[in-house]
Motif scaffolding. Structure first.
Motif, mmCIF file in Angstrom:
data_model
loop_
_atom_site.group_PDB
_atom_site.id
_atom_site.type_symbol
_atom_site.label_atom_id
_atom_site.label_comp_id
_atom_site.label_asym_id
_atom_site.label_seq_id
_atom_site.Cartn_x
_atom_site.Cartn_y
_atom_site.Cartn_z
ATOM 1 N N UNK A 1 0.899 5.863 -12.689
ATOM 2 C CA UNK A 1 2.054 5.117 -12.197
ATOM 3 C C UNK A 1 2.571 5.641 -10.866
ATOM 4 N N UNK A 2 2.295 6.896 -10.561
ATOM 5 C CA UNK A 2 2.793 7.490 -9.314
ATOM 6 C C UNK A 2 1.790 7.375 -8.167
ATOM 7 N N UNK A 3 0.576 6.902 -8.457
ATOM 8 C CA UNK A 3 -0.434 6.752 -7.404
ATOM 9 C C UNK A 3 -0.072 5.588 -6.487
ATOM 10 N N UNK A 4 -0.526 5.659 -5.247
ATOM 11 C CA UNK A 4 -0.324 4.570 -4.299
ATOM 12 C C UNK A 4 -1.645 3.820 -4.104
ATOM 13 N N UNK A 5 -1.587 2.499 -3.906
ATOM 14 C CA UNK A 5 -2.817 1.714 -3.770
ATOM 15 C C UNK A 5 -3.772 2.225 -2.714
ATOM 16 N N UNK A 6 -3.240 2.821 -1.647
ATOM 17 C CA UNK A 6 -4.120 3.307 -0.592
ATOM 18 C C UNK A 6 -5.020 4.441 -1.072
ATOM 19 N N UNK A 7 -4.649 5.066 -2.198
ATOM 20 C CA UNK A 7 -5.470 6.139 -2.754
ATOM 21 C C UNK A 7 -6.356 5.646 -3.896
ATOM 22 N N UNK A 8 -6.262 4.358 -4.245
ATOM 23 C CA UNK A 8 -7.038 3.817 -5.352
ATOM 24 C C UNK A 8 -8.373 3.268 -4.876
ATOM 25 N N UNK B 1 -23.829 -0.310 -4.667
ATOM 26 C CA UNK B 1 -22.712 0.622 -4.617
ATOM 27 C C UNK B 1 -21.403 -0.117 -4.485
ATOM 28 N N UNK B 2 -20.361 0.493 -5.020
ATOM 29 C CA UNK B 2 -19.026 -0.061 -4.847
ATOM 30 C C UNK B 2 -18.597 0.154 -3.400
ATOM 31 N N UNK B 3 -17.902 -0.827 -2.841
ATOM 32 C CA UNK B 3 -17.454 -0.738 -1.452
ATOM 33 C C UNK B 3 -16.747 0.589 -1.182
ATOM 34 N N UNK B 4 -17.032 1.180 -0.009
ATOM 35 C CA UNK B 4 -16.359 2.408 0.382
ATOM 36 C C UNK B 4 -17.126 3.676 0.094
ATOM 37 N N UNK B 5 -18.409 3.545 -0.295
ATOM 38 C CA UNK B 5 -19.220 4.720 -0.589
ATOM 39 C C UNK B 5 -20.223 5.046 0.509
ATOM 40 N N UNK B 6 -19.955 4.559 1.708
ATOM 41 C CA UNK B 6 -20.784 4.917 2.860
ATOM 42 C C UNK B 6 -21.774 3.860 3.296
ATOM 43 N N UNK C 1 0.794 -1.236 0.000
ATOM 44 C CA UNK C 1 0.000 0.000 0.000
ATOM 45 C C UNK C 1 0.819 1.275 0.000
ATOM 46 N N UNK C 2 2.042 1.243 0.568
ATOM 47 C CA UNK C 2 2.845 2.456 0.647
ATOM 48 C C UNK C 2 3.712 2.694 -0.568
ATOM 49 N N UNK C 3 3.660 1.789 -1.542
ATOM 50 C CA UNK C 3 4.472 1.933 -2.745
ATOM 51 C C UNK C 3 3.598 2.353 -3.915
ATOM 52 N N UNK C 4 4.214 2.945 -4.928
ATOM 53 C CA UNK C 4 3.463 3.434 -6.073
ATOM 54 C C UNK C 4 3.024 2.278 -6.974
ATOM 55 N N UNK C 5 2.148 2.601 -7.919
ATOM 56 C CA UNK C 5 1.734 1.612 -8.919
ATOM 57 C C UNK C 5 2.966 1.078 -9.652
ATOM 58 N N UNK C 6 3.876 1.982 -10.044
ATOM 59 C CA UNK C 6 5.088 1.557 -10.750
ATOM 60 C C UNK C 6 5.914 0.601 -9.906
ATOM 61 N N UNK D 1 -8.083 -3.827 -8.060
ATOM 62 C CA UNK D 1 -8.244 -5.113 -8.733
ATOM 63 C C UNK D 1 -7.562 -5.095 -10.102
ATOM 64 N N UNK D 2 -7.683 -3.953 -10.805
ATOM 65 C CA UNK D 2 -7.008 -3.829 -12.106
ATOM 66 C C UNK D 2 -5.490 -3.893 -11.931
ATOM 67 N N UNK D 3 -4.984 -3.277 -10.875
ATOM 68 C CA UNK D 3 -3.537 -3.320 -10.626
ATOM 69 C C UNK D 3 -3.086 -4.745 -10.340
ATOM 70 N N UNK D 4 -3.886 -5.513 -9.588
ATOM 71 C CA UNK D 4 -3.542 -6.914 -9.333
ATOM 72 C C UNK D 4 -3.439 -7.683 -10.647
#
Length: 527
Positions: free
Chosen positions: A149-156, A317-322, A108-113, A162-165
């Motif tokens: 590529x510079x985003x971190x999973x915790x912000x996705x 709803x997608x998970x995380x929308x309240x 989670x603390x590393x970027x997509x790249x 799932x797409x990154x996996x």
């Protein structure tokens, strides 16, 4: 697709293109339990092969043996017609076998790249980031998925994770790709996008795909062949073009019943038996509700909805929308920042006395955590709602023998598998914990039932049973608020569907007129 990171020195000889996979008499024993028994499976190269089965049927054990996470106790695995001893995941990767898990395995603390480079297993001491970013950008150009590529999973969002996996595995150019419930957190559009790309990847001859799923729609739309596992054995093999969901369901449960999502006669009878709730006063009414999330910001924002007697209102709803915060605010597990809630026209603050008087019940997600005390017995947990009321209490004295007697009766009625009413409830499987909570919450007359992902992680038989219980609440005139991340479940059960996005209601439609793509667009934040 561009070249993947180099295989480690000393790697096994690796073929080219889609892999053929076969298991012969595969068995896996844990102590005295046979998780797999003499499983024979053939997966043709360049095809999508679906694995179906109830929880505990052996699907995950089977693919873990192929991916090197477990060593089978008998039988063999053949890759391109040659037997291979896949001792660990490194050997599997060298053969060209990749796996996308049901649960995220991102750093989670590393970027997509950085996550993409880590997927290769070996990272040089010094990284030429300019070159690597160019290489990764070129790789992304070969896929339909766009991630920063510079985003971190915790912000996705969950769908982006799932797409990154999936991208992690595609970056390695696998010859066999195993997907474990890959669409469980995706909107319909995202699910179709991911599965469509995976199918195109297989049809190109670059890769073979094995997909574990519980959704018949995905099997029929995207798979070429299907194998059904039941109690550790492969009981049904078929080309998708020569089977149908009814046959697959019968193979899964071993009976002659069709799945409710395929032949929904029960729902039709219920609809005929219950008058339209449209003109009835609300059994549950929520007006302007707001609630804070765990991070100190509003998770539920000025939300209003109502549910009539004899109606099932689905919340998509997608998970995380309240959704989780909404349920907790309604059942008294989270403070309400604003708004009001009424049940049968009366103010409702989710106090215990109100629950009894107004006949409000709840089926929370993760019942062992949210609705049980793990170290207490099954009988004690079943008595949590009315332990101080007759017949469980008389003259100010608790009647423990009555607790146990009723628990034994419910265990039999609900088919709960347990060592007895005195067993700690944490010793039960997830499905049996859910059945125990179901027995407690559905006891007596019900005015309002709040159910949050009530079948998440449960097997096919348990799903059918719980769906039947929800329909029975509706048939008897109760109002059901059904919060679910499974759109198929909502389309099957609900009378109306609302979509939650960003903590509020973004869209509403009668279920009979609901369009999957329109719902998905609103779930994803579009219109």
């Amino acid at each position: 697709m561009i070249d993947a990171p180099a295989t480690p020195i000393g790697a096994l000889p690796r073929g080219l293109g889609a892999m053929s996979l076969e298991t012969c008499g595969l068995g896996m024993r844990f102590g005295g339990f046979d998780a797999l028994r003499d499983v024979n499976l053939k997966v043709a190269p360049g095809t999508v092969h679906a694995l179906l089965g109830e929880n505990g049927a052996g699907k995950s054990t089977l693919v873990k043996c192929v991916a090197g996470f477990q060593r089978p106790t008998s039988g063999s695995v053949l890759v391109d017609g040659r037997e291979q001893a896949i001792a660990n995941p490194v050997v599997a990767r060298e053969l060209g076998i990749g796996m996308v898990y049901q649960h995220f395995t991102l750093a989670p603390g590393m970027t997509v790249a950085e996550n993409l480079l880590l997927a290769g297993g070996r990272v040089p001491a010094r990284i030429d980031w300019r070159r690597e970013r160019e290489r990764l950008a070129a790789f992304l150009d070969t896929t339909p998925f766009r991630l920063d590529l510079e985003a971190k999973p915790q912000a996705l969002a969950a769908g982006e994770k799932q797409k990154l996996e999936l991208l992690k595995q595609l970056f390695l150019k696998p010859r066999l790709l195993i997907l474990d419930e890959p669409t469980s957190v995706l909107t319909p559009q995202e699910a179709d996008e991911v599965l469509g790309h995976v199918r195109g990847f297989a049809l190109s001859g670059l890769c073979t795909v094995v997909i574990i799923t519980h959704k018949f729609r995905e099997v029929m739309a995207y798979a070429d062949d299907v194998t059904v596992l039941r109690r550790g054995q492969a009981v049904h093999h078929a080309a998708v073009a020569q089977t149908d969901p009814t046959k697959l369901a019968q193979a899964m449960v071993g009976g002659a019943e069709a799945p409710s999502e395929v032949v929904d006669a029960d729902a039709a009878m219920v609809s005929a038996a219950v008058a339209s709730p449209g003109n009835a006063p609300p059994a549950l009414e929520v007006q302007g509700l707001s609630a804070m999330g765990d991070r100190g910001t509003l998770a539920v924002r000025d939300l209003s909805l109502s549910v009539a007697p004899g109606e099932i209102l689905g919340v998509a709803g997608v998970s995380g929308n309240g959704q989780r915060e909404l349920v907790e605010a309604l059942v008294g597990q989270r403070a309400r920042a604003a708004g009001r809630v009424r049940v049968q026209g009366e103010p409702y603050a989710a106090r215990r006395e109100e629950n009894h008087r107004l006949k409000v019940r709840s089926l929370p997600e993760e019942p062992l955590r949210s609705a049980c005390v793990g170290d207490l017995s099954v009988a004690q947990n079943m008595a949590l709602r009315d332990f101080d009321r007759p017949p469980l209490c008389a003259g100010g004295r608790l009647r423990f023998s009555e607790w146990r007697r009723r628990a034994r009766e419910w265990i039999a009625d609900y088919g709960i598998k347990t060592q007895g009413e005195n067993a700690p409830i944490r010793s039960l499987s997830g499905g049996n914990v859910q059945r125990a909570v179901l027995a407690r919450e559905l006891h007596g007359q019900i005015s309002v039932l709040i159910a949050a992902n009530p079948v998440f992680g449960l097997d096919f038989a348990a799903v059918r049973e719980i769906h039947g219980r929800l329909r029975e609440v509706k048939r008897q005139g109760g109002a059901v608020l059904l919060i679910s991340e499974d759109l198929d479940e909502l389309l099957e059960l609900a009378d109306r569907i609302v979509v939650m996005s960003g903590g509020g209601i973004a869209f509403e439609t009668p279920a009979a007129q609901a369009d999957r793509q329109t719902l998905g667009a609103h779930m994803g934040g579009g219109h």
